[in-house]
Each structure stands twice: as C-alpha cells, then as structure tokens.
Design a protein around this motif. Structure first.
Motif, short mmCIF file in Angstrom:
data_model
loop_
_atom_site.label_atom_id
_atom_site.label_comp_id
_atom_site.label_asym_id
_atom_site.label_seq_id
_atom_site.Cartn_x
_atom_site.Cartn_y
_atom_site.Cartn_z
N LEU A 52 50.78 -45.56 0.12
CA LEU A 52 50.46 -44.88 1.18
C LEU A 52 51.32 -44.59 2.03
O LEU A 52 52.32 -45.17 1.90
CB LEU A 52 49.45 -44.83 1.82
CG LEU A 52 48.05 -45.39 0.88
CD1 LEU A 52 46.75 -45.50 2.20
CD2 LEU A 52 47.45 -44.28 0.01
N SER A 53 51.58 -43.09 2.04
CA SER A 53 52.30 -42.66 3.44
C SER A 53 52.61 -43.22 4.57
O SER A 53 51.01 -43.87 4.33
CB SER A 53 53.29 -41.53 2.87
OG SER A 53 51.91 -40.84 3.16
N ALA A 54 53.31 -43.12 5.34
CA ALA A 54 52.98 -43.19 6.73
C ALA A 54 52.21 -42.30 7.23
O ALA A 54 51.13 -42.86 8.13
CB ALA A 54 54.03 -43.31 7.40
N GLU A 55 52.13 -41.09 6.75
CA GLU A 55 51.03 -39.95 7.39
C GLU A 55 49.93 -40.47 6.81
O GLU A 55 48.81 -39.88 8.29
CB GLU A 55 52.25 -38.72 6.92
CG GLU A 55 53.37 -38.21 7.15
CD GLU A 55 54.18 -38.89 7.36
OE1 GLU A 55 55.43 -39.26 7.86
OE2 GLU A 55 54.09 -39.78 5.20
N GLU A 56 49.79 -40.70 5.84
CA GLU A 56 48.38 -41.15 4.97
C GLU A 56 47.47 -42.65 6.09
O GLU A 56 47.02 -42.69 6.12
CB GLU A 56 48.17 -41.26 3.40
CG GLU A 56 47.06 -41.80 3.66
CD GLU A 56 45.90 -40.35 3.19
OE1 GLU A 56 44.59 -41.08 3.31
OE2 GLU A 56 46.69 -39.63 3.36
N TYR A 83 55.54 -49.78 8.73
CA TYR A 83 55.92 -48.32 8.96
C TYR A 83 56.13 -48.37 10.15
O TYR A 83 55.21 -48.40 11.05
CB TYR A 83 55.58 -47.62 8.12
CG TYR A 83 55.13 -46.93 6.51
CD1 TYR A 83 56.26 -47.04 6.11
CD2 TYR A 83 53.81 -46.86 5.56
CE1 TYR A 83 55.86 -46.14 4.76
CE2 TYR A 83 53.92 -46.58 5.20
CZ TYR A 83 55.33 -46.43 4.16
OH TYR A 83 54.59 -46.09 3.11
N ALA A 84 57.95 -48.11 10.76
CA ALA A 84 57.27 -47.50 11.62
C ALA A 84 56.87 -46.85 12.58
O ALA A 84 56.89 -47.02 13.73
CB ALA A 84 59.53 -47.45 12.30
N ASP A 85 57.36 -45.54 11.55
CA ASP A 85 56.22 -44.48 12.46
C ASP A 85 54.34 -44.83 12.97
O ASP A 85 53.49 -44.60 13.79
CB ASP A 85 56.28 -43.66 11.50
CG ASP A 85 56.92 -42.34 11.14
OD1 ASP A 85 57.80 -42.82 12.24
OD2 ASP A 85 57.71 -42.02 10.96
N VAL A 86 54.02 -46.15 12.41
CA VAL A 86 52.64 -46.14 11.55
C VAL A 86 52.52 -47.37 13.14
O VAL A 86 51.74 -47.46 14.13
CB VAL A 86 52.02 -46.76 10.71
CG1 VAL A 86 50.76 -47.68 10.82
CG2 VAL A 86 52.02 -46.38 9.81
N TYR A 91 50.89 -47.76 18.82
CA TYR A 91 51.46 -48.61 20.23
C TYR A 91 50.26 -47.85 21.18
O TYR A 91 50.39 -47.73 22.86
CB TYR A 91 52.80 -48.72 20.32
CG TYR A 91 52.77 -48.62 21.75
CD1 TYR A 91 52.82 -49.77 22.36
CD2 TYR A 91 53.92 -47.30 22.49
CE1 TYR A 91 53.99 -49.91 23.95
CE2 TYR A 91 54.57 -47.88 23.79
CZ TYR A 91 54.65 -49.55 24.39
OH TYR A 91 54.51 -49.73 25.57
N ASN A 92 51.22 -46.21 21.02
CA ASN A 92 50.42 -44.77 21.55
C ASN A 92 48.77 -45.35 21.74
O ASN A 92 48.39 -44.45 23.20
CB ASN A 92 51.00 -43.86 21.34
CG ASN A 92 52.24 -43.82 21.31
OD1 ASN A 92 53.17 -44.01 22.24
ND2 ASN A 92 53.27 -43.65 20.50
#
Length: 252
Positions: A52-56, A83-86, A91-92
């Motif tokens: 899977l992608s980070a977006e998914e 994934y860094a984006d996840v 974190y947010n």
C-alpha cells in the motif's frame, strides 16, 4: 501492546476491525483486557500481502487515532508504518510511538521525520527492502548479526537526535525457525541491555507451522515463550491475546 489491524488481509484477523466503529470497539476491549499500548497497523506485512501507499494507509487510519484518544485519553498509541507521511499524520492525530518494521530503509524521509516529531521509536530488525523482507537469511550467528545491525542503526539514529529507542528483533521477518528459537533462548544478549526490548511472537508461523496448528490455536505455546522472554529481560510484548498475556505478567 495490543494489536489493532485496520486491514482486510492480515493473516489471522484481516477484515475484522477495518472500520471506525469496529476499530474503536476492539481498542476498548484491548484496553479493558489490560493493554498499555494499542499498536495500529493499516498495512499487512505478512508474506505476499498487498503493498500500500502512504496515502492508502492514511485513508485506512482515518479518525481512529483521534477517536481512541477522545474515548480513552490514557491509552498509548503506536502506529505500525514505514512511511514518513503516515508518521506526520499520526503525530498530528495524537500518536505516541512510531513502530517501524523497516529500520528507516523503506522511506528515505522516515527517520528524519521521526527526529522532528521527537516521538519514541521502535527499531525492528528486518531485511533491507520491502520485496525481500521475508526472504530467509542463513546467519552464522543470529545474535551477533542482530547486535551488529542494531549498533549501526542506533548510531545513525543518535546522529539524527533520536535517543528514545525500543528494539524489536523482528520475529517472523527473514529468519529461520531455528534462529527464532535461538533468539528466544538468548534474548538476554540482544540489545546491549541499554534499550527496552519488544518481542512480537503472537500468532507467528515459526510457532504454529511446526505444530500443524492454526495461528489462533497456539495461545498456550505462545504464553510459555512469553514467560521465557520476560524472565530474560524483555520489557514489551506485542500481542493479539491481551487478557491471557496480562494474566501471565501478573503471575511473574
């Protein structure tokens, strides 16, 4: 650490908790059964799982972190991702710990992002790419190899400012059955006694396959191994069966 899989394809509980209502109910059960952490995974890392992608991953996680934090503010939440984006998303949303199976090897921005968040980081030992993470490696001495790999990675982490590190030797990832039992027998020699050790053997194939059993039929055998690693110094157990494991911890 209780496992909450938000996946349709995890090997023993895929599809059970992959909507917000069922995920929240399962998180409540894990906490009532005695979990200190809830480890949320949006991507299965079993052999031949869908990549899977980070977006998914982010789409699957949705509001689950914030919902759990709202209902159970005392709960500690880790996100199982490479994934860094996840990590940024989690974190947010209020996550507490990054649980990374890749050691930062699957996303070049992951470790830098962890450093920016200042979150605790679980460093797991695995093979160097997603494609070969389950390829069996024949180590001359698995304990020596683990410690050599950990020492290099810890040096890299500390250069980035990541000091709050938990070590996971990576049961089920590219190791033979024999090596995994050696890891259990010699767990006290893993990690230099400087970092907390996390053990994740729940429903792993090195236990159930030689016995000819289903992953959900090995609770007794798993608890016997849990007892052994705890007596040898392990600090965190990542498990599906929280109540049974909590009862074991109370006995020790």
């Amino acid at each position: 650490m209780g496992i909450l899989n938000l996946t349709p394809d995890s090997f023993s509980d895929g599809g059970k908790f992959n909507n917000e209502k069922s995920a929240l109910l399962h998180a409540e059960k894990l906490l009532k059964d005695g979990a200190d952490f809830i480890d949320i995974g949006a991507q299965s890392t079993r052999p031949n799982a869908e990549y899977l992608s980070a977006e998914e991953e982010i789409r699957r996680i949705g509001n689950v972190i914030s919902l759990i934090k709202k209902e159970f503010p005392e709960a500690l939440i880790s996100i199982d991702t490479f994934y860094a984006d996840v990590v940024k998303f989690g974190y947010n949303e209020g996550m507490d710990v990054v649980n990374d199976i890749s050691g930062g090897d699957f996303d070049d921005n992951l470790l830098k992002t962890v450093a920016e968040t200042k979150l605790p980081y679980i460093l797991m030992h695995s093979n160097s790419t997603y494609q070969n993470m389950h390829e069996k490696i024949h180590y001359e001495d698995i304990i020596v190899s683990l410690n050599y790999s950990f020492s290099k990675k810890i040096n890299e982490l500390q250069k980035l400012g990541i000091y709050d590190v938990i070590l996971d030797p990576g049961f089920g990832f590219g190791k033979t059955i024999e090596d995994q039992y050696k890891m259990i027998d010699e767990v006290q020699h893993i990690g230099f006694e400087k970092f907390p050790l996390l053990i994740g053997i729940s429903r792993k194939s090195f236990i159930y396959k030689p016995l000819g059993k289903h992953p959900t039929e090995i609770n007794e055998e798993t608890q016997n191994l849990h007892r052994k690693v705890l007596e040898k110094g392990a600090k965190i157990l990542r498990v599906h069966d929280v109540a049974e494991t909590r009862n074991l911890v109370r006995e020790l």
